[in-house]
Enzyme design. Sequence first.
Site, PDB file in Angstrom:
ATOM      1  N   ILE A 204       0.674  -1.180  -0.084  1.00 41.71           N
ATOM      2  CA  ILE A 204      -0.037  -0.033   0.157  1.00 41.71           C
ATOM      3  C   ILE A 204       0.930   1.351   0.007  1.00 41.71           C
ATOM      4  CG2 ILE A 204      -1.884   1.308   1.222  1.00 41.71           C
ATOM      5  CD1 ILE A 204      -2.599  -1.371   2.484  1.00 41.71           C
ATOM      6  N   GLU A 246       1.586  -3.804   5.494  1.00 40.94           N
ATOM      7  CA  GLU A 246       0.922  -3.336   4.638  1.00 40.94           C
ATOM      8  C   GLU A 246       1.243  -4.085   3.319  1.00 40.94           C
ATOM      9  OE1 GLU A 246       4.105  -0.146   4.667  1.00 40.94           O
ATOM     10  OE2 GLU A 246       3.347  -1.353   5.942  1.00 40.94           O
TER      11      GLU A 246
END
Length: 324
Positions: A204, A246
């Site tokens: 991300i 992430e």
Amino acid sequence: MDIQLDQAPCGYFSISDSGIVRSVNQTLLDMLKLERSELLGRHIESTMSVTNKLFFHTYFYPYIQLYGHVDEMYFSFRTSDQQDVPVLLNGVRQTRDGESVVDCVVVVMRKRIEHEKDILQTKTKLQELYQATQEANKELERLHEEYEVKQQALLKVNDQLEAMASTDPLTGLKNRRFFQNSLLASLILLEQQQRHFSLLVIDIDHFKSINDTYGHPIGDLVLGNLAGLLQSMSRSSDVVARYGGEEFVIILAECDHDQAMEVAERYRFEVASSDWGQYNITVSIGVATAVQGDTDTSVFQRADQALYASKTAGRNRVTHADHL
């Protein structure tokens, strides 16, 4: 039947596997005080008491079927006037004229009293054994039912533990441990069956700023929502897992270079175009297509290097390791 056998100094009879008398010599007929017509074609157990029928069933039949012969069995027949005749019984099972028969020889025992004591003791033991067997069978059935219930419960617990051990608790995706095992399995299939696959490493973009701006609970919500999106777009043959933080990984089964790039671009576009509310979410993706000789470390490093290239080139893009 020749006269030598008919008048032999021991009783002789032949029965079928089901116990029907096929032939008998005169010595045995005299012993039992029967006419030939009274025994031929009848069941041999018609010459026995209830106790001896039980004895015959318990020992003679199983033994003759298992070993093909019986040697020196102490036994008693019953005469036509209901007198017991203790004998020593020998039998052998063989095939004659295409039919299985049991030939038996009996010799009258001399120590009748001792034999009757043996019969009585055997009867008592058989009754005790029968009772004990019945009770043991009931207990065994109970224990078996209990075992089945516990076994099913154990299997259910094992399934739950296995699911917990292979699942990321935050996102519900497979965890890093499951991914690594799946990656090794995919490499084995590549080596043995030439079943190609590709690996995506997804990160991300600017995720730290989301945590810093909105807090970790919002960051966790974003991770969960992204995990659901990735899973919904994947095939059942793909492995979608959270690698850590992430970062997500996807093993694309049966995907070559071009197919993997198309799939990765579809993931990137769907994330970028989805409605995330007040958050702007994009992902960078690194792609590596496994080749012969790859290890789990080498294929992951190439995908990770491709991810780094996507990050340094401006993020929100897909890079294949072959283009580096």
